[in-house]
Structures are given as C-alpha cells and as structure tokens.
Design a protein around this motif. Structure first.
Motif, PDB file in Angstrom:
ATOM      1  N   MET A  51      -1.644   9.531   9.671  1.00 38.98           N
ATOM      2  CA  MET A  51      -0.649   8.892  10.529  1.00 38.98           C
ATOM      3  C   MET A  51       0.757   9.162   9.986  1.00 38.98           C
ATOM      4  N   VAL A  52       0.948   8.979   8.694  1.00 41.39           N
ATOM      5  CA  VAL A  52       2.255   9.210   8.081  1.00 41.39           C
ATOM      6  C   VAL A  52       2.663  10.676   8.238  1.00 41.39           C
ATOM      7  N   THR A  59       0.820  -1.206   0.000  1.00 38.83           N
ATOM      8  CA  THR A  59       0.000   0.000   0.000  1.00 38.83           C
ATOM      9  C   THR A  59       0.858   1.261   0.000  1.00 38.83           C
ATOM     10  N   LEU A  60       0.271   2.356  -0.452  1.00 41.53           N
ATOM     11  CA  LEU A  60       0.998   3.616  -0.524  1.00 41.53           C
ATOM     12  C   LEU A  60       1.438   4.123   0.863  1.00 41.53           C
ATOM     13  N   PRO A  61       0.585   4.069   1.900  1.00 42.87           N
ATOM     14  CA  PRO A  61       1.082   4.500   3.216  1.00 42.87           C
ATOM     15  C   PRO A  61       2.292   3.687   3.687  1.00 42.87           C
ATOM     16  N   SER A  62       2.306   2.397   3.407  1.00 42.99           N
ATOM     17  CA  SER A  62       3.462   1.572   3.768  1.00 42.99           C
ATOM     18  C   SER A  62       4.706   2.011   3.020  1.00 42.99           C
ATOM     19  N   ARG A  63       4.543   2.251   1.744  1.00 39.88           N
ATOM     20  CA  ARG A  63       5.697   2.694   0.949  1.00 39.88           C
ATOM     21  C   ARG A  63       6.213   4.042   1.420  1.00 39.88           C
ATOM     22  N   LEU A  64       5.294   4.955   1.748  1.00 36.48           N
ATOM     23  CA  LEU A  64       5.722   6.271   2.243  1.00 36.48           C
ATOM     24  C   LEU A  64       6.498   6.145   3.547  1.00 36.48           C
ATOM     25  N   SER A 124      10.532   6.964   3.549  1.00 32.70           N
ATOM     26  CA  SER A 124      11.003   8.069   4.391  1.00 32.70           C
ATOM     27  C   SER A 124      11.896   7.563   5.508  1.00 32.70           C
ATOM     28  N   SER A 125      11.637   6.353   6.008  1.00 33.63           N
ATOM     29  CA  SER A 125      12.524   5.811   7.045  1.00 33.63           C
ATOM     30  C   SER A 125      13.920   5.549   6.490  1.00 33.63           C
ATOM     31  N   LEU A 126      14.001   5.149   5.240  1.00 31.64           N
ATOM     32  CA  LEU A 126      15.321   4.942   4.641  1.00 31.64           C
ATOM     33  C   LEU A 126      16.056   6.266   4.415  1.00 31.64           C
ATOM     34  N   LEU A 127      15.301   7.329   4.128  1.00 31.58           N
ATOM     35  CA  LEU A 127      15.928   8.649   4.036  1.00 31.58           C
ATOM     36  C   LEU A 127      16.450   9.108   5.398  1.00 31.58           C
ATOM     37  N   TYR A 128      15.670   8.839   6.441  1.00 29.97           N
ATOM     38  CA  TYR A 128      16.134   9.165   7.795  1.00 29.97           C
ATOM     39  C   TYR A 128      17.356   8.330   8.172  1.00 29.97           C
ATOM     40  N   LEU A 129      17.397   7.093   7.713  1.00 29.57           N
ATOM     41  CA  LEU A 129      18.576   6.256   7.962  1.00 29.57           C
ATOM     42  C   LEU A 129      19.808   6.880   7.323  1.00 29.57           C
ATOM     43  N   LEU A 130      19.665   7.323   6.094  1.00 27.42           N
ATOM     44  CA  LEU A 130      20.779   7.962   5.404  1.00 27.42           C
ATOM     45  C   LEU A 130      21.231   9.233   6.126  1.00 27.42           C
ATOM     46  N   ALA A 131      20.277  10.099   6.477  1.00 30.76           N
ATOM     47  CA  ALA A 131      20.609  11.346   7.167  1.00 30.76           C
ATOM     48  C   ALA A 131      21.221  11.071   8.535  1.00 30.76           C
ATOM     49  N   GLY A 132      20.652  10.113   9.273  1.00 27.29           N
ATOM     50  CA  GLY A 132      21.185   9.784  10.591  1.00 27.29           C
ATOM     51  C   GLY A 132      22.568   9.159  10.522  1.00 27.29           C
ATOM     52  N   THR A 133      22.800   8.360   9.497  1.00 24.66           N
ATOM     53  CA  THR A 133      24.124   7.755   9.325  1.00 24.66           C
ATOM     54  C   THR A 133      25.167   8.814   8.987  1.00 24.66           C
ATOM     55  N   THR A 189       9.355   0.136  11.167  1.00 26.34           N
ATOM     56  CA  THR A 189       8.521  -0.885  11.798  1.00 26.34           C
ATOM     57  C   THR A 189       7.045  -0.629  11.528  1.00 26.34           C
ATOM     58  N   LEU A 190       6.610   0.622  11.646  1.00 25.12           N
ATOM     59  CA  LEU A 190       5.210   0.951  11.370  1.00 25.12           C
ATOM     60  C   LEU A 190       4.859   0.667   9.904  1.00 25.12           C
ATOM     61  N   GLY A 191       5.761   0.989   8.996  1.00 25.04           N
ATOM     62  CA  GLY A 191       5.492   0.756   7.580  1.00 25.04           C
ATOM     63  C   GLY A 191       5.359  -0.723   7.236  1.00 25.04           C
ATOM     64  N   VAL A 192       6.250  -1.519   7.766  1.00 27.70           N
ATOM     65  CA  VAL A 192       6.183  -2.965   7.502  1.00 27.70           C
ATOM     66  C   VAL A 192       4.967  -3.572   8.183  1.00 27.70           C
ATOM     67  N   ALA A 193       4.674  -3.134   9.401  1.00 30.70           N
ATOM     68  CA  ALA A 193       3.515  -3.675  10.113  1.00 30.70           C
ATOM     69  C   ALA A 193       2.214  -3.296   9.421  1.00 30.70           C
ATOM     70  N   TYR A 194       2.127  -2.077   8.899  1.00 28.78           N
ATOM     71  CA  TYR A 194       0.918  -1.673   8.187  1.00 28.78           C
ATOM     72  C   TYR A 194       0.689  -2.559   6.968  1.00 28.78           C
ATOM     73  N   TRP A 195       1.740  -2.948   6.335  1.00 31.35           N
ATOM     74  CA  TRP A 195       1.643  -3.800   5.157  1.00 31.35           C
ATOM     75  C   TRP A 195       1.342  -5.249   5.538  1.00 31.35           C
ATOM     76  N   MET A 196       1.955  -5.734   6.615  1.00 32.57           N
ATOM     77  CA  MET A 196       1.891  -7.150   6.949  1.00 32.57           C
ATOM     78  C   MET A 196       0.673  -7.567   7.772  1.00 32.57           C
TER      79      MET A 196
END
Length: 136
Positions: A84-85, A2-7, A11-20, A58-65
């Motif tokens: 929510m997103v 779903t689109l909310p899961s993808r969003l 975005s979590s991967l972008l935060y991972l990049l910025a945080g790293t 975690t929220l994105g994967v859980a929303y999908w799963m």
C-alpha cells in the motif's frame, strides 16, 4: 507506532516540504515574474500537497489509530501494508513525472490507478479489523 504508519507519515512530511517550496516559488513568481511558464508546475504542487501530504498523512495516522485485532496478531498482512505504501508513493511519483514530461494520458491513468489501488488495499487491511472489533 508501526513501520508502515511511520513510512506514510514521514513521506507525507517530505511531500509537505516539497509542496510548500514549490508553492512558495509560484507565489514569488506572481510578484516578481521569474518566468512566465513556471505556472506549469501548479498541477505538481497540487499533487504533492493533496495526495502526497494530506491523504498520505491521513492514511498513516488512520493505519496506526484504527483498532487492532482482539486475538492473535495485532494487524493483518504486513506485506500488503508495505505494498500500500509503495503503490501510493509510486502513483504520486508517476503523476509528477507525467506532469513534468507531458507524457501520454495513459501514464496519468496508471498513476491514479496505483493511488486508488493503495486506498483499496488500505480498506481491505482495515475492514476485518473494524468488523471484528464490534464482535465481542
């Protein structure tokens, strides 16, 4: 997916990049002492990595799963999912802004309230799906 899961996941991967990148800067500063006040960025690094990456992923994967409704639409109100997103990401950005600008404590409280509200929306979106799945 779903689109909310993808969003949430993108975005979590972008935060991972910025945080790293921010964490890398902090570690380089430990060795080469770029600037002594760079450690004020540590709370931002923690915010990006824990809330931006781990919890949001975690929220994105859980929303999908998590289970779908057995009858009718597969998921509940999509507007609540987008809210929510948006609320979760707005909370993260407000918290980063509060740390950078050293603003009043109330901005941090609003940011945490937005993040908590997003998690409560997540629970509300899934509560009926989980309990309806057990009822055959």
């Amino acid at each position: 997916m779903t689109l909310p899961s993808r969003l949430l996941i993108k975005s979590s991967l972008l935060y991972l990049l910025a945080g790293t990148l921010l964490g890398t800067l902090l570690l380089i500063n430990k060795v080469f002492l770029i600037h002594p006040t760079i450690w004020v960025l540590l709370p931002i690094h923690i915010e990006l990595m824990i809330f931006g990456w781990v919890i949001q992923f975690t929220l994105g994967v859980a929303y999908w799963m998590l289970p779908r409704y057995l009858k009718g639409e597969a998921r509940d109100n999509q507007l609540l999912a987008y809210s929510m997103v948006g609320a979760f990401n707005l909370g993260i950005w407000l918290m980063v802004f509060a740390e950078v600008s050293q603003t009043h404590q109330s901005v941090q409280q609003i940011a945490r309230a937005l993040e908590l509200g997003a998690v409560i929306l997540f629970i509300m979106l899934h509560w009926k799906r989980i309990t309806s799945y057990n009822k055959s």
